[in-house]
Design a protein around this motif. Structure first.
Motif, PDB file in Angstrom:
ATOM      1  N   ILE A 125      38.222  34.870  30.884  1.00 33.88           N
ATOM      2  CA  ILE A 125      39.384  33.389  31.354  1.00 33.88           C
ATOM      3  C   ILE A 125      40.207  33.064  32.138  1.00 33.88           C
ATOM      4  O   ILE A 125      40.647  32.504  32.297  1.00 33.88           O
ATOM      5  CB  ILE A 125      38.913  33.365  29.783  1.00 33.88           C
ATOM      6  N   TYR A 126      41.093  34.712  31.653  1.00 32.50           N
ATOM      7  CA  TYR A 126      42.585  34.646  32.007  1.00 32.50           C
ATOM      8  C   TYR A 126      42.938  34.696  33.363  1.00 32.50           C
ATOM      9  O   TYR A 126      44.121  34.238  33.776  1.00 32.50           O
ATOM     10  CB  TYR A 126      43.535  35.296  31.278  1.00 32.50           C
ATOM     11  N   ASN A 127      42.063  35.672  34.287  1.00 32.78           N
ATOM     12  CA  ASN A 127      42.220  35.312  35.441  1.00 32.78           C
ATOM     13  C   ASN A 127      41.877  34.443  36.110  1.00 32.78           C
ATOM     14  O   ASN A 127      42.399  34.352  37.188  1.00 32.78           O
ATOM     15  CB  ASN A 127      41.015  37.259  36.028  1.00 32.78           C
ATOM     16  N   GLN A 128      40.964  33.020  35.871  1.00 24.05           N
ATOM     17  CA  GLN A 128      41.632  32.158  36.470  1.00 24.05           C
ATOM     18  C   GLN A 128      42.687  30.857  36.627  1.00 24.05           C
ATOM     19  O   GLN A 128      43.183  30.555  37.381  1.00 24.05           O
ATOM     20  CB  GLN A 128      40.727  31.362  35.926  1.00 24.05           C
ATOM     21  N   LEU A 129      42.768  32.082  35.570  1.00 15.42           N
ATOM     22  CA  LEU A 129      44.561  30.968  35.486  1.00 15.42           C
ATOM     23  C   LEU A 129      45.992  31.857  36.027  1.00 15.42           C
ATOM     24  O   LEU A 129      46.939  31.613  36.102  1.00 15.42           O
ATOM     25  CB  LEU A 129      44.750  31.308  33.789  1.00 15.42           C
ATOM     26  N   GLY A 130      45.163  33.226  36.069  1.00 14.19           N
ATOM     27  CA  GLY A 130      47.203  34.186  36.730  1.00 14.19           C
ATOM     28  C   GLY A 130      46.188  35.194  36.527  1.00 14.19           C
ATOM     29  O   GLY A 130      45.419  35.863  36.432  1.00 14.19           O
TER      30      GLY A 130
END
Lengths: 713, 359
Positions: free
Chosen positions: A81-86
């Motif tokens: 999830i968070y690799n998509q955001l940063g």
């Protein structure tokens, strides 16, 4: 300590500097012997280290609590999830585990490369639904101290005593029933009463640098909005303009109100540093009265426009189009292949999803109902016809649609009370080399929404302008070739023919390129702006007669006052010369002219719709004589007073001038001798007094007749 | 002597008379006499005291003399080698003085057209004016190559044989880089009134050369003063300026009190006062270099009439194809002429309606 002193001291102690190895000397940590280092970098480094802090770390709460076996799986999900955001730092994800039970604790820490990424991840993922029972609560690590300080016990907020606000509608109660207008010229923004009786505007409020770009009235006239670097502000009040509310939105460029003025939409776009990128757009929706931001939208300009030619530079304003009516329930956004309709209860999409309409290029709300009209052009090289459709919101049911063939373009025009929709259709001729225009007329309020096709008498005429009569059944079209096009009037129903459109009249060869209906209908101004230098024709459509023709040279803008009694024409600063505005009566008589250099804007203050029913209005119109007596008497008084004042003013000016003249004459007389000497004794002043203007009145007796009046018995 | 008097049919013009209270428009027609003699823009017009002669100056090098009642050209004054910017004629109509960009001011014999004397300067002569009695002349010069603009007073000898070029008095403008567009004599030659590009009107003492008064920046003009015209009895004068409101102001000549101001929309290049009625006329128009090609009306090349006392516009005379650079009233007040950037002089005799204008 001076270098000389140091050397002396060293000599005293028997130290030979050349034999000292400075690098080998180690000072105890933290000890500087009272000598401050002049190396600023030392301090600077300390400072920056301190700054880094934990700004790039977020805390994600409400994760599922899982045993050891599932730890890796959960970690994988969160990472994904968070690799998509940063970019998560190496080993930047830490999910603590209960040392006793080996279960996770339901939260984790994520460290990003930059604080910006962390901020972005926080905003985007807060409220993210992993599943039904796990909705992420995301916070910045740095906010923790603050959040921990929140008191456990809830204190009821103090009820503040009610302070009655100002009467924001007070301008409507003006005893002379005047209207207000705002103008911007140079640095000043001024609000005036349009006092037509006194033939001049009466100042209400003036403020230099009131706004940093432009001003705008709210649709019902309650507020005046100004734009500033920090955001927008609204002004209003009973007597003067006071600031009622501010809306923080830095570098706001454009604003728009919802029709019932409940919400304010603000827009800001940032030019990209790389010209090939789309510009960044930020839109906020505020509640006008509370000042609370209801929702914000961020993204690249592509998400707020349909792209294609013209769409590259930025979104077309207004991005959000509000559904008609006063309840401000829905607003819609058009983007590529999608129409997103939001409702204002939750500020989210209706049914949680947008409508997919392939290739849609234009949408238009009915001004009164929540009906959306949309236009889809031809696709597949003409295999799939163009389409105009009416969609009911929120049900998203298509009420009516019409397929159109070999269409090059469509424009939709709603009549102001939502009864009719006119679609101007440009079709290709058979050779596809040129286009011709026609109209599709929808009768919204009738059963099954019948559609009528209207073609102009001369099919090849270009259509220059189109306008519905406000609240009426008629419309006007300018068609034909420049520079002398024709103007035609049509009616959707006439006494003989209620169900069909019929032509009322065509005026041949008019110098006009724009139409301005009076807000009450019946009267229209046929205007020739720009290329036509400001030709104006005031036309009565009921009688089909020209009331007056006039010219406001180089006029750029025309605006009717909200009551339809007066019209303002203006030359704004697009022209260098003769900036200013003129106020006309509805029938084309000049009331007054005001010249202002650097004239930017003129806007009448709108009025909310009347509370009177249509029947009541009709009754008043019928018995107008009864009511108008009072006003006519008032008019008379004012004009008498005015001429009296005028006479007095003139007399004062004349007297003052006479005084000067007397003084000059006396001095001239005094200096007579001196002048004579200068002219070598020539007596010369006589001639100068020879001419004198005298007013002579004479009476002519034209005829004398005698009549014998017979006395009746 | 060539005769050239053009009075084309069909070229008519309107004097609008707006009757103020009732919005009625009266129209009177008068046919102007179009005087075509100059090849370059007009700069100045001057009637002699009797009102039978009209002198015109233009950017071509030859001041021209016309008969004031029918526009017949009587002759030209040849000798200048540059644009002629100003002229004045003596009270007895015997002498003419002209100022030119060829850095000279010349004295002429009006009748014969002979040059009597040449005053040499280091820069262009901008304006000239004879004193009461015609024994003195005030000449202003521009700044040029380090020479700053100045006002020179010359003695004019009775007999041209005795004429010398020496200045009696030289007044330096505080800002030498700005042109002094006009300087005229005050009452009894005791003062000189000057105005120019630095927007300030100054009154100088001719005895001592001291600056006596200057106009207040607040009430005065905001941009270059282009023209200055004084009343016949030297009691008051009118100045025209380029300020954005395009103003003309009426001042008392002794106290420099602002009495009236007239506002128009275009830069004012020329002003004139009617000696007969309480009318002032302003002429001007968009700067020649800014004239657009869209519509001749955009330039507003109109001579506008104002009521002196009420400061209200009463009408306008159209006709020029470029800005109006010069205006002059016949001393009898029954005709006036205007000179334009278009090179024409238009001579207007007022018809009877003009004298019955009522506001």
């Amino acid at each position: 300590m001076e270098v000389v002193d140091i050397d002396a001291r060293a000599a005293k102690l028997g130290i030979n500097w050349s034999q000292v190895n400075f690098d080998s000397i180690q000072l105890p940590p933290g000890e500087d012997f009272g000598i401050e280092s002049d190396d600023e970098a030392v301090y600077h480094d300390d400072q920056s280290e301190f700054d880094t802090g934990f700004g790039n770390i977020i805390v994600v709460d409400h994760l599922p609590v899982v045993p050891k076996e599932k730890f890796e799986k959960l970690e994988g999900v969160v990472k994904k999830i968070y690799n998509q955001l940063g970019v998560i730092k190496e080993n930047g994800l830490w999910m603590p585990v209960d040392p006793d039970t080996k279960m996770t604790l339901g939260y984790c820490f994520i460290e990003f490369n930059t604080p910006q990424e962390a901020q972005n991840a926080k905003e985007k993922s807060h409220g993210y639904k992993l599943d039904k029972s796990h909705i992420f609560a995301v916070n910045m690590f740095d906010d923790f101290d603050r959040l921990m300080n929140v008191r456990e016990e809830w204190e009821p907020p103090q009820a503040r005593p009610y302070v009655p606000g100002e009467n924001l509608q007070k301008w409507l109660t003006d005893d002379k029933a005047r209207d207000q207008l705002v103008i911007r010229s140079g640095p000043d923004t001024e609000v005036y009463w349009n006092d037509a009786r006194q033939k001049k505007p009466e100042p209400v409020h003036k403020r230099p640098y009131w706004t940093e770009s432009y001003v705008q009235w709210s649709p019902l006239g309650t507020y005046l909005v100004t734009l500033h670097k920090q955001g927008a502000a609204v002004w209003g009040g009973a007597d003067t303009f006071t600031r009622l509310m501010r809306y923080q939105h830095s570098m706001v460029k454009l604003v728009d109100f919802s029709p019932g003025e409940k919400y304010l939409v603000t827009y800001h776009s940032q030019e990209p540093s790389n010209p090939r990128d789309a510009s960044k757009v930020e839109i906020k929706v505020f509640d006008v009265r509370t000042g609370r931001m209801m929702r914000d939208f961020k993204g690249s300009a592509d998400e707020f426009s349909i792209g294609g030619p013209g769409g590259v530079a930025g979104a077309s304003w207004p991005v959000f189009r509000w559904a008609g009516g006063k309840d401000d329930k829905y607003f819609a956004k058009l983007s590529k292949n999608t129409i997103s309709v939001y409702e204002t209860e939750t500020f989210s999409l209706i049914d949680k999803k947008s409508m997919k309409v392939d290739n849609v290029v234009d949408i238009c709300w009915s001004p009164t109902d929540s009906i959306l009209s949309l236009f889809v052009p031809e696709q597949g090289g003409g295999n799939q016809p163009a389409k105009v459709a009416l969609v009911q919101i929120p049900s998203k049911v298509e009420l009516r649609q019409k397929n159109l063939f070999s269409v090059s373009d469509c424009k939709m025009y709603w009549q102001s009370s939502g009864e009719y929709l006119a679609v101007k259709v440009d079709r290709y001729t058979k050779t596809k080399k040129s286009t011709y225009s026609g109209f599709e007329l929808f009768r919204i309020k009738e059963r099954d929404i019948p559609i009528e096709v209207l073609e102009l008498d001369n099919k090849n005429d270009k259509i220059i302008a189109f306008a519905w009569e406000p609240k009426g059944h008629r419309f006007a079209v300018i068609h034909g070739d420049q520079p002398r096009p024709d103007v035609s009037f049509y009616s959707m129903k006439t006494t003989q023919n209620t169900g069909r459109v019929s032509k009322l009249a065509t005026l041949k060869a008019k110098q006009a390129n724009a139409l301005f209906w009076s807000p009450t209908g019946k009267y229209i101004i046929l205007a020739g702006l720009k290329g036509f230098n400001g030709q104006l024709e005031f036309f009565n459509v009921d009688e089909l007669e020209t009331m007056a023709t006039a010219e406001h040279f180089m006029a750029t803008d025309i605006e009717w006052d909200p009551t339809g009694r007066y019209v303002a024409t203006a030359v704004t600063s697009v022209h260098e010369m003769e900036n200013g505005f003129t106020i006309w009566s509805f029938n084309g008589i000049v009331i007054y002219r005001i010249l202002k250099d650097h004239f930017f804007q003129l806007a009448w203050r709108p009025r909310p719709p009347s509370f009177l029913t249509a029947e009541k209005e009709e009754e008043i119109a019928k018995n107008l004589k009864k009511y108008s007596k009072k006003y006519e008497a008032e008019d008379q008084d004012v004009s008498l007073l005015l001429s009296e004042q005028d006479r007095e003013k003139r007399k004062a000016l004349k007297d003052e001038w006479e005084k000067w003249v007397m003084q000059w004459k006396a001095l001239h007389e005094e200096e007579k001798l001196a002048r004579q000497n200068l002219r070598d004794g020539e007596v010369s002043d006589v001639e100068e007094d020879e001419y004198e203007a005298k007013e002579v009145e004479f009476e002519d007796l034209i005829d004398v007749t005698e009549e014998i009046v017979q006395e009746s018995m | 002597m060539t005769m050239e008097c053009v009075n084309p049919e069909g070229l008519r013009l309107d004097v609008r008379q707006i009757q103020n209270s009732s919005h009625q428009t009266l129209e009177t027609r008068m046919t102007p006499i179009l005087m075509k003699g100059h090849e370059r823009p007009l700069t100045f017009l001057r009637y002699n005291r009797d009102g039978d002669l009209l002198f015109s100056c233009a950017k071509d090098h030859t001041p021209t003399l016309w008969l004031a009642h029918n526009g017949e050209r009587l002759g030209t004054y040849r000798g200048h080698n540059g644009a002629v910017s100003c002229c004045d004629v003596s009270r007895d109509s015997s002498r003419l003085i002209t100022g030119s960009a060829d850095q000279t001011a010349k004295l002429w014999d009006v009748k014969s057209g002979k040059q009597l004397f040449t005053f040499n300067f280091g820069s262009s002569a901008r304006s000239v004016d004879f004193s009461v009695g015609d024994h003195l002349a005030v000449i202003t010069t521009d700044h040029f190559m380090g020479v700053s603009s100045a006002i020179h007073v010359k003695r004019i000898a009775e007999d041209p044989q005795d004429q010398v070029g020496d200045s009696v008095l030289v007044l330096q403008s505080p800002d030498g880089k700005k042109k002094i567009n006009r300087a005229v004599w005050g009452p009894l030659n005791q003062t000189i009134v000057s105005g120019g590009e630095d927007t300030v009107i100054r009154i100088w003492d001719t005895e001592t050369g001291k600056l006596l008064k200057q106009s207040d920046v607040e009430v005065g003009h905001k941009e270059a003063i282009t023209s200055l015209c004084k009343a016949a009895d030297d009691s008051h004068f009118l100045t025209g300026s380029h300020d954005k409101t395009a103003k003309a102001c009426l001042w008392d000549m002794r106290s420099l009190t602002l009495i009236k101001s007239y506002t128009t929309v275009v830069p004012v290049n020329a002003v004139a006062m009617s000696p007969l009625l309480n009318h002032v006329v302003l002429g001007g128009g968009q700067d020649a270099s800014a004239v657009t090609t869209t519509d001749h009306r955009a330039g507003k090349f109109e001579a506008k009439f104002y009521d002196t006392i009420l400061e209200e516009e009463i009408g306008g005379v159209k006709g020029h194809f470029g800005p109006i650079n010069a205006l002059a009233f016949n001393p009898d007040g029954k005709s006036f002429s205007s000179g334009g950037e278009d090179g024409y002089v238009r001579l207007h005799h007022f018809d009877s309606n003009y004298f019955n204008i009522k506001i």
